[in-house]
Write a protein that holds these residues in place. Structure first.
Motif, PDB file in Angstrom:
ATOM      1  N   UNK A 109       0.841  -1.191   0.000  1.00 38.94           N
ATOM      2  CA  UNK A 109       0.000   0.000   0.000  1.00 38.94           C
ATOM      3  C   UNK A 109       0.880   1.246   0.000  1.00 38.94           C
ATOM      4  N   UNK A 110       0.506   2.278  -0.753  1.00 35.03           N
ATOM      5  CA  UNK A 110       1.317   3.499  -0.796  1.00 35.03           C
ATOM      6  C   UNK A 110       1.394   4.223   0.543  1.00 35.03           C
ATOM      7  N   UNK A 111       0.513   3.876   1.475  1.00 31.37           N
ATOM      8  CA  UNK A 111       0.578   4.456   2.811  1.00 31.37           C
ATOM      9  C   UNK A 111       1.622   3.761   3.681  1.00 31.37           C
ATOM     10  N   UNK A 112       2.186   2.661   3.165  1.00 31.10           N
ATOM     11  CA  UNK A 112       3.183   1.897   3.915  1.00 31.10           C
ATOM     12  C   UNK A 112       4.568   2.013   3.285  1.00 31.10           C
ATOM     13  N   UNK A 113       4.655   1.881   1.954  1.00 28.67           N
ATOM     14  CA  UNK A 113       5.960   1.958   1.287  1.00 28.67           C
ATOM     15  C   UNK A 113       5.763   2.287  -0.185  1.00 28.67           C
ATOM     16  N   UNK A 114       6.707   3.042  -0.738  1.00 29.98           N
ATOM     17  CA  UNK A 114       6.749   3.333  -2.159  1.00 29.98           C
ATOM     18  C   UNK A 114       8.195   3.178  -2.624  1.00 29.98           C
ATOM     19  N   UNK A 115       8.464   3.579  -3.856  1.00 28.67           N
ATOM     20  CA  UNK A 115       9.830   3.626  -4.371  1.00 28.67           C
ATOM     21  C   UNK A 115      10.151   5.044  -4.820  1.00 28.67           C
ATOM     22  N   UNK A 116      11.413   5.426  -4.676  1.00 30.97           N
ATOM     23  CA  UNK A 116      11.894   6.721  -5.137  1.00 30.97           C
ATOM     24  C   UNK A 116      13.135   6.517  -5.995  1.00 30.97           C
ATOM     25  N   UNK A 117      13.401   7.486  -6.863  1.00 31.10           N
ATOM     26  CA  UNK A 117      14.621   7.444  -7.659  1.00 31.10           C
ATOM     27  C   UNK A 117      15.730   8.150  -6.880  1.00 31.10           C
ATOM     28  N   UNK A 118      16.822   7.456  -6.693  1.00 29.69           N
ATOM     29  CA  UNK A 118      17.990   8.023  -6.036  1.00 29.69           C
ATOM     30  C   UNK A 118      19.194   7.752  -6.915  1.00 29.69           C
ATOM     31  N   UNK A 119      19.799   8.833  -7.445  1.00 30.61           N
ATOM     32  CA  UNK A 119      20.880   8.641  -8.392  1.00 30.61           C
ATOM     33  C   UNK A 119      20.328   8.079  -9.685  1.00 30.61           C
ATOM     34  N   UNK A 120      20.773   6.891 -10.037  1.00 29.32           N
ATOM     35  CA  UNK A 120      20.356   6.280 -11.307  1.00 29.32           C
ATOM     36  C   UNK A 120      19.496   5.044 -11.119  1.00 29.32           C
ATOM     37  N   UNK A 121      18.964   4.830  -9.887  1.00 30.08           N
ATOM     38  CA  UNK A 121      18.142   3.646  -9.684  1.00 30.08           C
ATOM     39  C   UNK A 121      17.060   3.873  -8.640  1.00 30.08           C
ATOM     40  N   UNK A 122      16.089   2.956  -8.626  1.00 30.67           N
ATOM     41  CA  UNK A 122      15.019   3.001  -7.649  1.00 30.67           C
ATOM     42  C   UNK A 122      15.496   2.493  -6.298  1.00 30.67           C
ATOM     43  N   UNK A 123      14.983   3.105  -5.228  1.00 28.12           N
ATOM     44  CA  UNK A 123      15.285   2.645  -3.871  1.00 28.12           C
ATOM     45  C   UNK A 123      13.987   2.547  -3.087  1.00 28.12           C
ATOM     46  N   UNK A 124      13.896   1.598  -2.147  1.00 28.49           N
ATOM     47  CA  UNK A 124      12.698   1.492  -1.311  1.00 28.49           C
ATOM     48  C   UNK A 124      12.529   2.745  -0.453  1.00 28.49           C
ATOM     49  N   UNK A 125      11.272   3.125  -0.229  1.00 27.09           N
ATOM     50  CA  UNK A 125      10.976   4.314   0.575  1.00 27.09           C
ATOM     51  C   UNK A 125       9.807   4.012   1.509  1.00 27.09           C
ATOM     52  N   UNK A 126      10.078   3.378   2.677  1.00 26.89           N
ATOM     53  CA  UNK A 126       9.010   3.183   3.653  1.00 26.89           C
ATOM     54  C   UNK A 126       8.401   4.523   4.048  1.00 26.89           C
ATOM     55  N   UNK A 127       7.086   4.554   4.205  1.00 31.08           N
ATOM     56  CA  UNK A 127       6.351   5.792   4.465  1.00 31.08           C
ATOM     57  C   UNK A 127       6.030   5.897   5.954  1.00 31.08           C
ATOM     58  N   UNK A 128       6.132   7.108   6.498  1.00 38.07           N
ATOM     59  CA  UNK A 128       5.747   7.305   7.897  1.00 38.07           C
ATOM     60  C   UNK A 128       4.263   7.015   8.058  1.00 38.07           C
TER      61      UNK A 128
END
Length: 402
Positions: A371-390
């Protein structure tokens, strides 16, 4: 006026009485009758976890249990409910167990229960900022050696499903706790909200990184180096699959797509755990296979007579190929395979997100929806990284739902 069921009345009452601020631990009770503070534990400077007892209650199933809650109280006196629980035996066997651990910036909840099928779960939260850390779920049968373990890390998106299933020589009707088994282990394919720029055309130049499942299962041959046949996979919104393939040499197109470098997709509408690993019931309904040639993006229907279209776009740059594939909705099983053919004559090396066996849905990877309220992905540099959501639950709503 609509009549509320008993459980709905209870939940509504809790929400109405839920505190928003608590100057002291006792204030977390919010004036609710029978509520008592059972203890407080320091979790981080200025933060404490408050355990409450709301006394005994008699659920609809007739089993008595003690209603307990755990709340995080912050330096600004705001509070958030982490968990509410009532151990009624957690299953027909009445052997349910529960344990809560509070550590340095950590809240862990473990419980177990069941009947003939036993289960256990463990959830870990980071408290500041409040985020999901990991989950672990297991199940097994008391009269069988079969079991399933599923784990997922929200910080790294590393997920695995490990199953012990009956050996195909063993009849399920004659199986017991000592029967022979074999192990099925697969990566979990995350389905997660991806950034808008990535979806538009950023995928053509961005690595999938840890936001994707790694194709670490070797089905055929032996890799000759770090750039010899690798694949990663992630599902985005709208059932769009993104694949990243790395290879040191590309081949194709030729008259035989199986002899060209290509991706194979195995798709299944149900959870792989629902299928028999030995095919005792015949073909798995709905299981299909597609082939996608790297050289030109041409799509080939394969096992299960899949019906086109399967829209695909392939972008190749150096030793990397990136694919965007529009999949049908409602998939719980998905394995991505890369087939490498350096000489263009036959399949020489195959890697996949699971040790898939031809025509066996039970050997596919599971899809995990985030669920986007729990985790999404973000671009950092040249690749995607996990982004747990508060996490920001509504007042009185527990972070961990049982």
């Amino acid at each position: 006026m609509q009549r509320l069921q008993r459980g709905e009345v209870l939940v509504l009452g809790m929400l109405l009485a839920a505190p928003v601020l608590a100057q002291e631990a006792k204030d977390v009770c919010g004036g609710r009758a029978g509520c008592e503070v059972q203890g407080t534990t320091r979790a981080l400077k200025g933060h404490e976890v408050v355990e409450l007892s709301l006394g005994k209650r008699d659920p609809q199933e007739g089993l008595e249990c003690e209603q307990r809650e755990w709340w995080l109280r912050r330096p600004d006196t705001s509070v958030v409910k982490l968990l509410d629980a009532c151990n009624d035996g957690y299953g027909a066997a009445g052997l349910g167990e529960e344990d809560v651990t509070v550590g340095e910036n950590l809240f862990r909840h473990e419980r177990s229960g069941g009947s003939s099928w036993r289960w256990s779960s463990k959830v870990e939260l980071q408290l500041v900022p409040l985020k999901m850390l990991s989950e672990l779920n297991t199940s097994f049968h008391t009269a069988s050696p079969e079991s399933t373990e599923t784990r997922f890390n929200y910080g790294t998106f590393e997920g695995r499903v490990v199953r012990e299933v009956l050996d195909c020589k063993v009849s399920p009707d004659e199986a017991d706790g000592d029967s022979a088994t074999r192990t099925l282990e697969a990566s979990v394919v995350p389905q997660v909200e991806l950034p808008a720029d990535f979806l538009k055309d950023g995928w053509k130049r961005t690595g999938l990184g840890q936001c994707s499942a790694n194709g670490g299962a070797v089905l055929l041959g032996k890799p000759q180096g770090k750039d010899d046949a690798r694949i990663r996979a992630v599902l985005g919104q709208g059932n769009v699959l993104f694949l990243e393939v790395v290879d040191d040499k590309w081949t194709g197109p030729s008259e035989k797509w199986l002899a060209d470098d290509h991706v194979e997709l195995w798709l299944f509408p149900e959870s792989p755990e629902a299928a028999d690993a030995c095919g005792r019931n015949g073909k798995d309904p709905g299981l299909v296979q597609w082939g996608i040639r790297i050289a030109d993006g041409k799509v080939f229907p394969a096992y299960g007579d899949p019906k086109p279209p399967l829209p695909v776009e392939v972008v190749r740059e150096g030793n990397r190929a990136r694919l965007q594939v529009k999949l049908p909705a409602g998939l719980d099983g998905l394995t991505a395979v890369y087939s490498d053919s350096d000489e263009g004559k036959k399949q020489e090396l195959m890697v996949a997100t699971s040790p898939v066996q031809f025509g066996r849905a039970a050997t596919l990877s599971s899809v995990r929806i985030l669920a986007p309220t729990v985790a999404t992905c973000q671009v950092k540099g040249s690749e995607l990284v996990p982004a747990p959501v508060e996490l920001r639950p509504a007042p009185g709503e527990a972070v961990i739902s049982l």
